[in-house]
Each structure stands twice: as structure tokens, then as C-alpha cells.
Design a protein around this motif. Structure first.
Motif, PDB file in Angstrom:
ATOM      1  N   GLY A  73     -12.544   5.400   6.076  1.00 46.90           N
ATOM      2  CA  GLY A  73     -12.135   4.705   4.868  1.00 46.90           C
ATOM      3  C   GLY A  73     -10.999   5.366   4.120  1.00 46.90           C
ATOM      4  N   THR A 128      -5.058   4.260   9.470  1.00 47.13           N
ATOM      5  CA  THR A 128      -4.050   3.361  10.026  1.00 47.13           C
ATOM      6  C   THR A 128      -2.728   3.516   9.285  1.00 47.13           C
ATOM      7  OG1 THR A 128      -5.920   1.866  10.256  1.00 47.13           O
ATOM      8  CG2 THR A 128      -3.747   0.971  10.756  1.00 47.13           C
ATOM      9  N   GLN A 147       0.850  -1.192   0.000  1.00 43.64           N
ATOM     10  CA  GLN A 147       0.000   0.000   0.000  1.00 43.64           C
ATOM     11  C   GLN A 147       0.886   1.242   0.000  1.00 43.64           C
ATOM     12  OE1 GLN A 147      -2.645  -0.314   3.344  1.00 43.64           O
ATOM     13  NE2 GLN A 147      -3.742  -2.053   2.473  1.00 43.64           N
ATOM     14  N   GLN A 149      -3.024  11.081   2.362  1.00 43.17           N
ATOM     15  CA  GLN A 149      -2.554  10.398   3.574  1.00 43.17           C
ATOM     16  C   GLN A 149      -1.241  11.020   4.052  1.00 43.17           C
ATOM     17  OE1 GLN A 149      -2.843   6.367   1.906  1.00 43.17           O
ATOM     18  NE2 GLN A 149      -4.372   5.868   3.477  1.00 43.17           N
TER      19      GLN A 149
HETATM   20  P1  ADP Z   1     -10.112   4.472   8.338  1.00 41.13           P
HETATM   21  O1  ADP Z   1      -9.597   4.063   9.688  1.00 41.13           O
HETATM   22  O2  ADP Z   1      -9.635   5.809   7.922  1.00 41.13           O
HETATM   23  O3  ADP Z   1     -11.576   4.321   8.215  1.00 41.13           O
HETATM   24  P2  ADP Z   1      -8.621   2.205   7.470  1.00 41.13           P
HETATM   25  O4  ADP Z   1      -7.330   2.554   8.069  1.00 41.13           O
HETATM   26  O5  ADP Z   1      -9.454   1.158   8.128  1.00 41.13           O
HETATM   27  O6  ADP Z   1      -9.495   3.500   7.290  1.00 41.13           O
HETATM   28  O7  ADP Z   1      -8.368   1.824   5.961  1.00 41.13           O
HETATM   29  C1  ADP Z   1      -9.395   1.534   5.068  1.00 41.13           C
HETATM   30  C2  ADP Z   1      -8.958   0.551   4.010  1.00 41.13           C
HETATM   31  O8  ADP Z   1      -8.198   1.169   3.015  1.00 41.13           O
HETATM   32  C3  ADP Z   1      -8.140  -0.599   4.536  1.00 41.13           C
HETATM   33  O9  ADP Z   1      -8.597  -1.774   3.968  1.00 41.13           O
HETATM   34  C4  ADP Z   1      -6.734  -0.269   4.071  1.00 41.13           C
HETATM   35  O10 ADP Z   1      -5.988  -1.420   3.896  1.00 41.13           O
HETATM   36  C5  ADP Z   1      -7.005   0.447   2.767  1.00 41.13           C
HETATM   37  N1  ADP Z   1      -5.974   1.435   2.412  1.00 41.13           N
HETATM   38  C6  ADP Z   1      -5.638   2.513   3.141  1.00 41.13           C
HETATM   39  N2  ADP Z   1      -4.689   3.245   2.517  1.00 41.13           N
HETATM   40  C7  ADP Z   1      -4.411   2.594   1.355  1.00 41.13           C
HETATM   41  C8  ADP Z   1      -3.515   2.863   0.269  1.00 41.13           C
HETATM   42  N3  ADP Z   1      -2.721   3.920   0.260  1.00 41.13           N
HETATM   43  N4  ADP Z   1      -3.504   1.991  -0.744  1.00 41.13           N
HETATM   44  C9  ADP Z   1      -4.321   0.916  -0.732  1.00 41.13           C
HETATM   45  N5  ADP Z   1      -5.187   0.625   0.241  1.00 41.13           N
HETATM   46  C10 ADP Z   1      -5.237   1.451   1.289  1.00 41.13           C
END
Ligand code: ADP
Length: 798
Positions: A102, A106, A78, A84
């Protein structure tokens, strides 16, 4: 979205600066992609060297972020998006990054955690539950390990391991470069760290940098209840029974006042007089009667503020608390400061021992101990003022990676609950018929279950989540975006878990989120809507509201209640139709604002109360640390204390009887003084002083002979003093805890206020200092020391 239009000028300026830095990081992309794994991970050592040579974290920001970003790509597959990176910079700058659900918070946190950990002073990320701490810590941990940093996970999942961690375990968790834990674990660890009896028993280092996940939920919504570490049962009091009987004789409205809405209950002046005659005491509000006073208040609150089967249940001859948001039994949780025992008395079940609060801290105090604090949330902007006031952290709204496509429909407001239930189910049926996944979210477990039953009747298969098993529910909610799925959940259930859309679902309009009531604050409404439409996916949200909803009943204007009374029937012409008039919408907004204002002021109240506890705690903990970590020579200090303690006794007992003097000497100085010479009883203050001091000198000489070394004696003094401080401080924490209970009831009765609490707590602080000195004398005088062959000595305190 409305939220974005409100973005302040300051926010724009911050974003502008963050964008400029982001551009520089993006520029390094291809250069860093060329690096070998060794080159990339070797960056860490180079950064540390540069820091050692005087460069700052800000100097390294661009390169360190580029490094972490590339590592995320190589290890996790990722590559952090531009937004981000922006969020990460905001976090490094000690802001709360508002990023929609979303957007990948994290992953965002890895960059600032990496950068800040380079200082070698620790960087901590706290989540709301252990499941997320373990999941994120393990997943993201791979990145840090690749980069040569260590990772500790401080929280354990509920079901996996109930054993307490050993001190070494905890030390390795907090000595790691980066630590993932929960806010509650961190709080309790902080408290227990300060109960350690030696420097070796301590496992926390000074706080450096923290990122709080779901910052508004932790920093605001959970911040009202202090974390309390308890132990040592107190002496059981029989006042519970007596006071329970007493309050059963009281007449509401006359001898006591009860307001169920404000959750207030207290004795009226008449009740006060009555209590004084009932218990035959001069004054209920005097320091002699405050235990009695406390128990009367506890009994009143147990009877009127805690409802059976709503706030608690009686199960197996025990009182078990219910979480009234989720409705489940809170195993192992007990109310503090005697209220639990008062309820036990009311319900005539076996009374458990009343435990003592040994340490207490609120989230405000805990997080304010970090020199730098940052947070992430989907909804922080609405609470920015309060976040700045309490934690001094500004909120930066980060744009979304892709434009939002979700449609947020205006609320549908119905007069009665049955109309609302019916309309909600009709909508679910319609969506389900075409296969669009539905997530139905309610405020409480009861309502979730009502909907679940109705769906069963309609023959619609669905899952029901009530936040009672985080890990299991995370797995279920992941599937909530699949074709034809219906999920009923409480607002807390499955939080922090990503919902991905199944095949063909985007074409149907994405995930439909239906809120079955508006929440106590608008942040929660947005959290709920945010379950849908992640990463630019299609989606929709819709709230259903009735005038019978708790929010409106408790906080709505009077006219709404009147309107409801008049229209609460099925014959009405518009039965089953939503209410169109704008004034209902306004009433709803008004009710929500009022509800949130109430919460804000009660949080302020908590902070004010916590202030004196915070000051005292800081002083005591600092004193303990000084004793444990620094090499202080205590012998001179102890001598001075002995003088003061003797002086204190003489001063407070000017006309002492022979018996009193004898008791005093036996209780505090020596057991070997059974027979006191007659003439001593007539002796002057100075003579007594001289005598006691002589006894002290003799005893110290004797102990020094046993211990032999100067270092041994220092250690002995240190332990004696530490023990005195701890005992007195534990008493003090407990006293303050109870004092708060008494004063809060008193203040609502217009008899006092926070300032009165401050006054009382200052008084008890002074008393504590006196107690410490007295205990020190007792500890050094009445203890015995034994030395074994290897020269190790054991001290037995009385
Ligand atoms: P939030 O806490 O902001 O709601 P998450 O941290 O749970 O979001 O991440 C949401 C989803 O997006 C997860 O499945 C994560 O693996 C995916 N994700 C986050 N950033 C990326 C990225 N840069 N590229 C691909 N997938 C990502």
C-alpha cells in the motif's frame, strides 16, 4: 514493528545516503512545478544529450527523478511521496526496496525506470502476473509517453488473446525504452529468442536493467521450478509399461524405500539386484541402462509421490495437474521429463507424446544476466542473506509514509482443528456483527472452501476467491474494505490489488485480516497481515493455529505430536480454549523456521544443479550469436572439422568391416558412392582420409558453382553449422533434464551427488561437441541447394 528494529547498521547507512539525495530532489519541487509541459517533457532530450557527453546516470539522478515526479503529478494526479522517492533511489542503486503493502510501489518504480531508460538500452519491470503488467504498464505508460519515451507491454491477460505474438510484436515490446512484462514471459521469450535461426528472428537485445516486483516471491519462491520450453516429441518408449509392471512386483521396505515426508522413493540395493535380474542386465547404473533406470525411477515416483485427486485428477481420459496451493486444475501444464507419461501409465489412460525440453532456464540464471537488478517487496528483509547470496542484491527497508496503526494480535493456538475452526468463525461473527470488514485468508483452496461453507451455515454473506481469475478477483478484493464485507481468499488471490476502506470503516477499526493458519514462511505471514493498515490506516491482524495444521504436523517437534495424541478429545477440561503455554508459540516458530530452511536448501540445490546447465547454455548461445551476428569466415573452420570428424571415425573404428566403412560414407559424406572399390576396404587410414577429403572438396566445389557467390557460400556454411548446433543442443538440454531426474534419485540413495551430476553433464557436453561436428559434416555434405531466378537459394538438409 519488529522488522524495523532489526534494521542493520548497513541499512541505516544506505538510508542515510538515500535521504541526502532525496532532499535534493524535494528541493526542486517548486522549480519543476513552474515548468510548462513542453519544458518538462523536453528534459528527456537534454538528459540524453548530457549522457552522450559523458555524464553518468548518477549525475542526472536528482533532476531526472524530479522530472519523473512532476510528470507523475501532471499525468496521474499522484505526486510521489518522499518515501517513494527514497524507494526509487534504492531501486536505481540496484537494491531491493522493502516497502510495505500500500505504500505505492507501482508509482515508485516510475522514477528509476525513467532514469535508467535514458541510456537507451531498455529498462524492464517484471510483475508476477499478466493482469498487473498490463494494468501498471498502461497506467504508468502515460507518464513515460508524456516524457517522450516508448513503452512496451510484453504479457497478455489470460482470457484476452491466446494467439502467439509475431516476432515484430515482440521486438517492439523489447525495443521499447521501458517494458512491463511478467517474469515467466521474459523467461520464455529469452529461451525462444535463442532458438531463432537467423539474426532477423531475434527480438531481444542485451539485458540492461530490471526491477522485479514482489521480488522475494519471484526470486525465491518461484525460483525452484525451471522454465522449460518444449517441442519436438521424442520417440515414444515402451519402457513405461514394462517398468510400471516391474514396480508393482516390488515390496516396500525391502526392494524399495519410501519416505512420504521427505518425498523420497528409490530402489534399495536389494531392489537394484532384483532389477538387474528381472531385466537381465549386468548393471543398472551403467550408461547402457540409464534409459531403463530412468523409467524405473519415473514409475516409482509416479506411484508413490504423485497422489490421485491431490496432485492430479483423471479427467476425460487425461491426467490433469492440480495446483496444491490453490487446488485448481492447471490446464495445459504438464510435468516434465517423462513423469507425466509414467502417471498416465499408472492410471491406464492414453499416453501423450513425451515432449523434449528444448531450452530451460531458472529465474536465478535469467535475472543474473542483467548487469543491474533491483526489486520491490513488502517482505524482503527476512530473506536478505539468501537474496545477497543468490542475486547479490542488498535489501533496503524504506520507512512508511505514515506511521503504522495496525494491531497485530498474538496467535491463538488450539489443540485440534475443530476448536480452531469454531473459534475462527466466532471471531468473524463478532466482527461482522458490528460491520467491520473481514478478510479471511487460508493457505489452500480446500480450507478456503471449508470456511466458506461454515460461513454459509451461519448465514454470513461473503465472496470466495481462489486465485483462478486474476482480473475478476482484483475487482472483488478492491471492495474487501467496505462496511460489512466478508471475503474468504487464498493467500495468492487478489495479490497486488489495493484495498481501500469504505465509509465509516476506519472508525470501526479498519480491515480485519484473519489468517487461518501460519504460512510456510514468515514472509508470507507478513504479506497477509499487510493487506490491512495501509497508509497509516487503522486495521488488525490475527492468526488462528491448530496443532493439526500442516506446518506443525510436518515440521513441528515430536512432543507436539504426542501432546496432540493425548489431547485429541472433547472431554478434556480446557476444550475450546486456546493453549496458553509459551512452548506452543516456540514450537510454531521452530516449525516455520524449519520449513523455510528446507525451502532454502532445496533452492540452493536447484542453483547447484543449474550451474552446469548455465555454463553450457552460455557457451552455446554465445556461439550461436557469434555465428549469427558476426561476419566469420567458416570455410577454413569447416575444413578443419571435416578432418577431425574423419580422424574420429578412424580412431574409434580401428578394425572396421567393409560394411561399416560403406555405411559411414553413405551416412555422412555422399550418396553417390554406392560401389566401393574393393581395394579401398583394405586401404590404410591415410588413404581413406585422403579419399574422404577429396569427396569433400569436390562436393564443396559443386555447391559453390550452384551458389555462385562467396557470400552465398558463407551463408550456406552458417546455416549448416547453426542447424548442427541447435539439434545437438536440444538433445543436450533434454539429456541434462533427464540426467537430473536420475541423479537426484540416485543421490538420495547415497550413490552420488551434485558432483556426480557435474561429471556426467561434462561427459554429455563433450559428446555434444562431437555430435555438432558430425552433424556439420552431414549437413554440408548431404544437403542439396537450389537457386531460383532471382538468385535466392534454398537448402534442403537431410
Ligand atoms: P503497493 O504495490 O505498494 O501495495 P500500489 O502500487 O498498489 O501499492 O499503490 C497503492 C495505492 O496507493 C494505489 O491506489 C495508488 O494509486 C495509490 N498511490 C500510490 N502512491 C500515491 C501517491 N503518491 N499519491 C496518491 N496516491 C498514491
Amino acid at each position: 514493528m519488529k522488522l524495523r528494529n532489526n534494521t542493520s547498521i548497513l541499512n541505516k547507512y544506505r538510508l542515510f545516503k538515500i535521504r541526502r539525495i532525496t532532499k535534493k530532489i524535494i528541493k526542486l519541487e517548486s522549480e519543476y512545478r513552474q515548468m510548462t509541459d513542453e519544458e518538462l517533457s523536453g528534459q528527456t532530450i537534454k538528459f540524453k544529450e548530457r549522457l552522450a557527453q559523458g555524464e553518468t546516470l548518477d549525475d542526472l539522478l536528482v533532476e531526472a527523478f524530479a522530472t519523473a515526479r512532476e510528470a507523475c503529478y501532471r499525468i496521474l494526479g499522484q505526486f510521489p511521496y518522499e518515501v517513494q522517492v527514497m524507494g526509487g533511489i534504492a531501486l536505481h542503486q540496484g537494491c531491493i526496496a522493502e516497502m510495505r503493502t500500500g505504500e505505492g510501489k507501482t508509482l515508485t518504480a516510475t522514477m528509476p525506470l525513467y532514469l535508467n531508460a535514458l541510456m537507451g538500452k531498455g529498462a524492464i519491470l517484471v510483475t508476477t502476473n499478466a493482469y498487473l503488467a498490463v494494468r501498471d504498464g498502461e497506467e504508468m505508460g502515460k507518464v513515460y509517453q508524456f516524457l517522450g519515451l516508448t513503452v512496451g507491454i510484453g504479457a497478455k491477460e489470460e482470457d484476452t488473446d491466446t494467439n502467439q505474438d509475431s516476432e515484430e510484436d515482440r521486438e517492439s515490446v523489447y525495443m521499447a525504452d521501458i517494458t512491463y512484462t511478467t517474469s515467466a514471459t521474459l523467461g520464455f521469450d529469452y529461451l525462444s529468442n535463442n532458438l531463432a535461426s537467423s539474426a532477423e528472428g531475434k527480438f531481444l537485445r542485451d539485458f540492461n536493467y530490471v526491477i522485479v516486483d514482489e521480488a522475494d516471491a519471484v526470486l525465491l519462491d518461484s525460483a525452484q521450478t525451471p522454465l522449460i520450453i518444449s517441442g519436438f516429441p521424442r520417440v515414444q518408449s515402451n519402457l513405461f509399461d514394462i517398468c510400471n509392471q516391474f514396480i508393482l512386483t516390488l515390496k516396500e521396505g525391502e526392494e524399495f524405500f519410501f519416505d512420504p515426508d521427505k518425498k523420497e522413493v528409490y530402489l534399495t540395493d536389494k531392489g537394484n539386484d532384483y532389477a538387474e535380474s528381472y531385466f537381465d542386465i549386468a548393471e543398472l547404473y551403467s550408461s547402457e541402462s540409464w534409459e531403463l533406470n530412468r523409467h524405473i525411477n519415473l514409475a516409482l515416483r509416479a506411484h508413490y509421490l504423485y497422489r490421485k485427486n491431490f496432485d492430479y485428477v483423471v479427467q476425460d481420459d487425461e491426467i490433469k495437474l492440480l495446483d496444491n496451493r490453490t487446488g485448481r486444475v492447471l490446464e495445459g501444464t504438464r510435468l516434465q521429463s517423462g513423469i507425466h507419461q509414467a502417471i498416465e501409465t499408472k492410471e491406464k489412460v492414453k499416453k501423450t507424446k513425451e515432449s523434449r525440453a528444448m531450452g530451460s532456464v531458472t529465474y536465478q540464471s535469467l535475472f543474473n544476466m542483467f548487469p543491474k537488478i533491483a526489486g520491490m517487496t513488502g517482505t524482503g528483509h527476512q530473506a536478505e542473506d539468501e537474496l545477497i547470496e543468490t542475486y547479490h542484491v542488498p535489501v533496503v527497508s524504506i520507512p512508511t509514509n505514515k506511521p503504522t496503526q495496525r494491531i497485530d494480535y498474538p496467535d491463538k493456538i488450539y489443540a485440534t482443528l475443530p476448536e480452531k475452526l469454531y473459534a475462527t468463525i466466532e471471531m468473524v461473527k463478532k466482527l461482522h456483527a458490528k460491520g467491520q470488514p473481514v478478510l479471511l485468508i487460508s493457505g489452500t483452496v480446500e480450507i478456503t472452501q471449508i470456511y466458506s461453507k461454515m460461513l454459509l451455515q451461519e448465514g454470513i454473506p461473503h465472496s470466495t476467491l481462489t486465485a483462478n481469475n486474476v482480473a475478476k478477483e482484483a475487482l472483488i478484493i478492491q471492495e474487501a474494505g467496505q462496511y460489512g464485507t466478508v471475503t474468504c481468499a487464498t493467500i495468492m488471490a487478489g495479490r497486488g490489488t489495493d484495498i481501500k476502506l469504505g465509509q465509516g470503516v476506519a472508525e470501526l477499526g479498519g480491515l480485519a485480516v484473519i489468517g487461518t493458519e501460519r504460512m510456510p514462511n514468515s514472509r508470507m505471514d507478513w504479506q497477509l497481515r499487510g493487506r490491512s493498515g495501509r497508509q497509516g490506516e487503522p486495521g488488525m491482524s490475527q492468526f488462528f493455529v491448530s496443532l493439526e495444521d500442516e506446518l506443525l504436523v510436518n515440521n513441528g517437534p515430536e512432543w507436539v505430536k504426542k501432546y496432540f495424541k493425548k489431547n485429541n478429545n472433547t472431554e478434556r477440561r480446557n476444550y475450546g480454549q486456546p493453549l496458553k503455554s509459551k512452548r506452543f508459540k516456540r514450537a510454531l516458530t521452530h516449525a516455520q523456521t524449519k520449513s523455510e530452511d528446507g525451502a532454502i536448501s532445496s533452492r540452493r540445490f536447484t542453483i547447484e544443479y543449474d550451474e552446469s546447465m548455465r555454463i553450457q547454455r552460455n557457451k552455446v548461445y554465445a556461439l550461436r550469436d557469434k555465428l549469427m551476428l558476426e561476419d566469420v569466415d567458416l570455410s577454413a573452420k569447416v575444413e578443419k572439422i571435416v578432418f577431425e570428424v574423419i580422424g574420429d571415425f578412424l580412431q574409434t573404428h580401428p578394425k572396421r568391416s567393409p560394411h561399416q566403412l560403406r555405411r559411414y560414407i553413405l551416412d555422412n559424406f555422399t550418396y553417390e558412392f554406392k560401389k566401393i572399390p574393393e581395394d579401398l576396404l583394405l586401404a590404410s587410414d591415410t588413404q581413406i582420409e585422403d579419399l574422404l577429403f577429396l569427396i569433400f572438396k569436390k562436393e564443396m566445389k559443386k555447391k559453390a558453382r550452384i551458389v555462385q557467390t562467396h557470400e552465398g557460400m558463407s551463408e550456406f556454411y552458417r546455416l549448416a553449422v547453426l542447424k548442427a548446433i541447435d539439434e545437438a543442443w536440444i538433445e543436450e538440454v533434454d539429456t541434462l533434464q533427464q540426467l537430473k531426474g536420475v541423479i537426484t534419485t540416485r543421490s538420495t540413495a547415497q550413490k552420488g551427488s551434485v558432483s556426480e551430476y557435474y561429471k556426467e553433464s561434462l561427459r554429455s557436453y563433450k559428446e555434444m561437441t562431437r555430435q555438432i561436428q558430425q552433424k556439420i559434416v552431414r549437413n554440408i555434405m548431404l544437403s542439396t541447394i537450389e537457386v531460383d531466378k532471382e538468385g535466392r537459394f534454398s537448402i534442403y538438409f537431410v
